[in-house]
Design a protein around this motif. Structure first.
Motif, PDB file in Angstrom:
ATOM      1  N   ALA A  11      79.667  -8.624   1.646  1.00 38.99           N
ATOM      2  CA  ALA A  11      80.074 -10.032   1.588  1.00 38.99           C
ATOM      3  C   ALA A  11      79.014 -10.875   0.892  1.00 38.99           C
ATOM      4  O   ALA A  11      79.336 -11.802   0.135  1.00 38.99           O
ATOM      5  N   MET A  12      77.734 -10.579   1.153  1.00 38.93           N
ATOM      6  CA  MET A  12      76.663 -11.325   0.485  1.00 38.93           C
ATOM      7  C   MET A  12      76.715 -11.110  -1.024  1.00 38.93           C
ATOM      8  O   MET A  12      76.550 -12.049  -1.807  1.00 38.93           O
ATOM      9  N   ARG A  13      76.958  -9.879  -1.438  1.00 37.70           N
ATOM     10  CA  ARG A  13      77.037  -9.585  -2.869  1.00 37.70           C
ATOM     11  C   ARG A  13      78.223 -10.282  -3.512  1.00 37.70           C
ATOM     12  O   ARG A  13      78.160 -10.694  -4.679  1.00 37.70           O
ATOM     13  N   GLU A  14      79.309 -10.417  -2.767  1.00 39.88           N
ATOM     14  CA  GLU A  14      80.518 -11.056  -3.291  1.00 39.88           C
ATOM     15  C   GLU A  14      80.509 -12.564  -3.074  1.00 39.88           C
ATOM     16  O   GLU A  14      81.501 -13.230  -3.366  1.00 39.88           O
ATOM     17  N   GLN A  15      79.414 -13.095  -2.555  1.00 43.04           N
ATOM     18  CA  GLN A  15      79.226 -14.529  -2.346  1.00 43.04           C
ATOM     19  C   GLN A  15      80.297 -15.127  -1.431  1.00 43.04           C
ATOM     20  O   GLN A  15      80.752 -16.250  -1.618  1.00 43.04           O
ATOM     21  N   ARG A  16      80.650 -14.354  -0.411  1.00 44.10           N
ATOM     22  CA  ARG A  16      81.605 -14.836   0.594  1.00 44.10           C
ATOM     23  C   ARG A  16      80.847 -15.330   1.818  1.00 44.10           C
ATOM     24  O   ARG A  16      80.036 -14.593   2.398  1.00 44.10           O
ATOM     25  N   ALA A  17      81.085 -16.566   2.214  1.00 43.91           N
ATOM     26  CA  ALA A  17      80.391 -17.136   3.365  1.00 43.91           C
ATOM     27  C   ALA A  17      80.785 -16.400   4.641  1.00 43.91           C
ATOM     28  O   ALA A  17      81.959 -16.054   4.845  1.00 43.91           O
ATOM     29  N   GLN A  18      79.793 -16.175   5.499  1.00 45.22           N
ATOM     30  CA  GLN A  18      80.003 -15.461   6.748  1.00 45.22           C
ATOM     31  C   GLN A  18      79.513 -16.335   7.906  1.00 45.22           C
ATOM     32  O   GLN A  18      78.370 -16.809   7.894  1.00 45.22           O
ATOM     33  N   ALA A 146      71.739   5.867   3.186  1.00 40.79           N
ATOM     34  CA  ALA A 146      71.366   4.739   4.038  1.00 40.79           C
ATOM     35  C   ALA A 146      70.764   3.581   3.261  1.00 40.79           C
ATOM     36  O   ALA A 146      71.014   2.407   3.576  1.00 40.79           O
ATOM     37  N   ASN A 147      69.964   3.878   2.241  1.00 35.53           N
ATOM     38  CA  ASN A 147      69.303   2.806   1.500  1.00 35.53           C
ATOM     39  C   ASN A 147      70.297   1.817   0.904  1.00 35.53           C
ATOM     40  O   ASN A 147      70.060   0.607   0.890  1.00 35.53           O
ATOM     41  N   ALA A 148      71.412   2.338   0.397  1.00 36.05           N
ATOM     42  CA  ALA A 148      72.393   1.473  -0.255  1.00 36.05           C
ATOM     43  C   ALA A 148      73.069   0.527   0.728  1.00 36.05           C
ATOM     44  O   ALA A 148      73.600  -0.517   0.329  1.00 36.05           O
ATOM     45  N   GLN A 149      73.066   0.885   2.017  1.00 41.82           N
ATOM     46  CA  GLN A 149      73.726   0.058   3.031  1.00 41.82           C
ATOM     47  C   GLN A 149      72.734  -0.774   3.841  1.00 41.82           C
ATOM     48  O   GLN A 149      73.152  -1.614   4.648  1.00 41.82           O
ATOM     49  N   ALA A 150      71.430  -0.558   3.626  1.00 40.94           N
ATOM     50  CA  ALA A 150      70.425  -1.335   4.352  1.00 40.94           C
ATOM     51  C   ALA A 150      70.397  -2.757   3.825  1.00 40.94           C
ATOM     52  O   ALA A 150      70.372  -2.996   2.618  1.00 40.94           O
ATOM     53  N   CYS A 151      70.405  -3.716   4.738  1.00 40.14           N
ATOM     54  CA  CYS A 151      70.433  -5.132   4.355  1.00 40.14           C
ATOM     55  C   CYS A 151      69.262  -5.836   5.041  1.00 40.14           C
ATOM     56  O   CYS A 151      69.184  -5.876   6.274  1.00 40.14           O
ATOM     57  N   LEU A 152      68.366  -6.388   4.241  1.00 42.14           N
ATOM     58  CA  LEU A 152      67.185  -7.069   4.759  1.00 42.14           C
ATOM     59  C   LEU A 152      67.319  -8.575   4.584  1.00 42.14           C
ATOM     60  O   LEU A 152      67.518  -9.066   3.469  1.00 42.14           O
ATOM     61  N   LEU A 153      67.188  -9.276   5.701  1.00 41.46           N
ATOM     62  CA  LEU A 153      67.142 -10.738   5.706  1.00 41.46           C
ATOM     63  C   LEU A 153      65.760 -11.146   6.200  1.00 41.46           C
ATOM     64  O   LEU A 153      65.286 -10.617   7.207  1.00 41.46           O
ATOM     65  N   VAL A 154      65.123 -12.050   5.504  1.00 38.50           N
ATOM     66  CA  VAL A 154      63.805 -12.514   5.931  1.00 38.50           C
ATOM     67  C   VAL A 154      63.881 -14.009   6.223  1.00 38.50           C
ATOM     68  O   VAL A 154      64.657 -14.743   5.623  1.00 38.50           O
ATOM     69  N   ASP A 175      67.827  -9.114   0.631  1.00 41.75           N
ATOM     70  CA  ASP A 175      69.225  -9.474   0.365  1.00 41.75           C
ATOM     71  C   ASP A 175      69.522 -10.929   0.672  1.00 41.75           C
ATOM     72  O   ASP A 175      70.427 -11.523   0.080  1.00 41.75           O
ATOM     73  N   GLY A 176      68.792 -11.499   1.613  1.00 41.61           N
ATOM     74  CA  GLY A 176      69.029 -12.881   1.976  1.00 41.61           C
ATOM     75  C   GLY A 176      67.800 -13.492   2.603  1.00 41.61           C
ATOM     76  O   GLY A 176      66.933 -12.788   3.127  1.00 41.61           O
ATOM     77  N   VAL A 177      67.728 -14.825   2.522  1.00 44.95           N
ATOM     78  CA  VAL A 177      66.617 -15.558   3.124  1.00 44.95           C
ATOM     79  C   VAL A 177      67.193 -16.577   4.086  1.00 44.95           C
ATOM     80  O   VAL A 177      68.005 -17.427   3.704  1.00 44.95           O
ATOM     81  N   PHE A 178      66.777 -16.454   5.341  1.00 46.07           N
ATOM     82  CA  PHE A 178      67.226 -17.358   6.398  1.00 46.07           C
ATOM     83  C   PHE A 178      66.171 -18.436   6.585  1.00 46.07           C
ATOM     84  O   PHE A 178      65.003 -18.130   6.837  1.00 46.07           O
ATOM     85  N   ILE A 179      66.573 -19.690   6.443  1.00 44.64           N
ATOM     86  CA  ILE A 179      65.650 -20.800   6.663  1.00 44.64           C
ATOM     87  C   ILE A 179      65.735 -21.199   8.129  1.00 44.64           C
ATOM     88  O   ILE A 179      66.799 -21.552   8.623  1.00 44.64           O
ATOM     89  N   GLY A 180      64.596 -21.116   8.820  1.00 46.42           N
ATOM     90  CA  GLY A 180      64.548 -21.452  10.248  1.00 46.42           C
ATOM     91  C   GLY A 180      64.254 -22.929  10.441  1.00 46.42           C
ATOM     92  O   GLY A 180      63.102 -23.349  10.294  1.00 46.42           O
ATOM     93  N   PRO A 181      65.259 -23.738  10.762  1.00 49.55           N
ATOM     94  CA  PRO A 181      65.047 -25.194  10.817  1.00 49.55           C
ATOM     95  C   PRO A 181      64.098 -25.638  11.917  1.00 49.55           C
ATOM     96  O   PRO A 181      63.342 -26.596  11.722  1.00 49.55           O
ATOM     97  N   ILE A 210      67.041 -20.290  -3.354  1.00 55.57           N
ATOM     98  CA  ILE A 210      67.469 -18.933  -2.974  1.00 55.57           C
ATOM     99  C   ILE A 210      68.674 -18.508  -3.802  1.00 55.57           C
ATOM    100  O   ILE A 210      68.747 -17.375  -4.294  1.00 55.57           O
ATOM    101  N   LEU A 211      69.618 -19.417  -3.971  1.00 54.64           N
ATOM    102  CA  LEU A 211      70.794 -19.123  -4.800  1.00 54.64           C
ATOM    103  C   LEU A 211      70.387 -18.834  -6.244  1.00 54.64           C
ATOM    104  O   LEU A 211      70.925 -17.927  -6.889  1.00 54.64           O
ATOM    105  N   LYS A 212      69.427 -19.599  -6.752  1.00 54.22           N
ATOM    106  CA  LYS A 212      68.967 -19.397  -8.123  1.00 54.22           C
ATOM    107  C   LYS A 212      68.377 -18.010  -8.315  1.00 54.22           C
ATOM    108  O   LYS A 212      68.498 -17.412  -9.401  1.00 54.22           O
ATOM    109  N   ALA A 213      67.764 -17.470  -7.259  1.00 54.19           N
ATOM    110  CA  ALA A 213      67.199 -16.117  -7.316  1.00 54.19           C
ATOM    111  C   ALA A 213      68.269 -15.040  -7.177  1.00 54.19           C
ATOM    112  O   ALA A 213      67.959 -13.846  -7.239  1.00 54.19           O
ATOM    113  N   GLY A 214      69.505 -15.448  -6.949  1.00 55.16           N
ATOM    114  CA  GLY A 214      70.599 -14.493  -6.807  1.00 55.16           C
ATOM    115  C   GLY A 214      70.702 -13.877  -5.434  1.00 55.16           C
ATOM    116  O   GLY A 214      71.346 -12.833  -5.269  1.00 55.16           O
ATOM    117  N   LYS A 215      70.104 -14.521  -4.446  1.00 55.65           N
ATOM    118  CA  LYS A 215      70.130 -13.999  -3.086  1.00 55.65           C
ATOM    119  C   LYS A 215      70.937 -14.938  -2.187  1.00 55.65           C
ATOM    120  O   LYS A 215      71.328 -16.043  -2.588  1.00 55.65           O
TER     121      LYS A 215
END
Length: 270
Positions: A11-18, A146-154, A175-181, A210-215
């Motif tokens: 979903a992240m690769r397809e830019q679908r909001a979750q 497994a590597n292809a399915q591993a998803c890292l969020l920081v 794969d994604g960056v979570f901003i902790g408010p 983050i979007l500009k970086a493609g993540k």
């Protein structure tokens, strides 16, 4: 039999909001109940929730039968701990307090097995487990797939992390960056006030970078209007509630609907 596809990563690769929910009660019964609610993802919290490897294992097993994708937040970016979380069945991991690209790179390497030729150029350091009697033992090519399915969020949640955000987001394997408010507001000298205009402006800018970086950018907001704002700005994974807050407020509201109840404050989550 092919290792299961990670639907959240796809979903992240397809830019679908979750849309997700924070799960902090550290109980498999609760996790399964919440998995029936239809959220795209559930965050099993071992940073601020009383979870350990066994409680995380039980929750991963409990939600496996449902569409909601479990994400495990580890308490700290530790290579050995990430290995253990992946071994018990997780595919997506959220790592808190990542302030530099060097930290992000180490976490990406921890998520990946060493491979002769990694397509993303990641020099994996994930340790190899022995005989697998649990979930991954069903898949004979797991260590190759497994590597292809591993998803890292920081998590970027300090002024330093925001200064380094472009490099963090550009790190291969992130794969994604979570901003902790909440933590970001404290780091910006506005503790307990994630809705401060300066904090919101920093988050807005961070999402675009983050979007500009493609993540994929992510965030948590218990305010529905604010959550929708972040979605409109381009956030791809947004948590809109916390089980602890929902339970506490529902109990208070129920009691106050009956005569003789003393006023009690609403839990805000911050």
């Amino acid at each position: 039999m092919h290792t299961p596809t990670n639907p959240f990563k796809q979903a992240m690769r397809e830019q679908r909001a979750q849309i997700g929910l924070w799960v902090g009660l550290a109980d498999a019964y609760v996790a399964e109940l919440l998995a029936t609610a239809g959220f795209d993802w559930l965050l099993l919290d071992a940073e601020h929730g009383p979870n350990d490897i066994r409680t995380l294992l039980a929750q991963l097993q409990a939600v496996q039968a449902y569409p909601s994708h479990p994400i495990v937040r580890v308490p700290v970016g530790d290579v050995a701990l990430i290995k253990r979380v992946l071994d018990i069945g997780a595919q997506t991991v959220l790592v808190p307090m990542v302030d530099t690209a060097e930290q992000a790179d180490l976490m990406a390497r921890a998520m990946h097995y060493p491979q002769p030729e990694d397509p993303d150029g990641i020099a994996g350091i994930r340790g190899m487990a022995g005989a697998r009697g649990s979930r991954w033992g069903l898949y004979p090519r797991y260590v190759h797939e497994a590597n292809a399915q591993a998803c890292l969020l920081v998590q970027a949640e300090t002024v330093l992390a925001m200064d380094n955000l472009d490099a963090i987001a550009a790190t291969p394997g992130v794969d994604g960056v979570f901003i902790g408010p909440a933590d970001l507001s404290a780091s910006m000298r506005h503790p307990g006030n994630p809705n401060h205009p300066a904090v919101k402006a920093a988050i807005d800018d961070g999402i675009q970078r983050i979007l500009k970086a493609g993540k994929a950018p992510g965030i948590l907001s218990l305010d529905e209007g604010q959550a929708q704002h972040w979605l409109d700005r381009g956030a791809r994974f947004v948590a809109v509630g916390m089980d602890t807050v929902m339970l506490a407020n529902a109990a208070r509201q129920l009691r106050q609907r009956f005569a003789g109840a003393a006023p009690v404050p609403v839990v805000t989550g911050y």
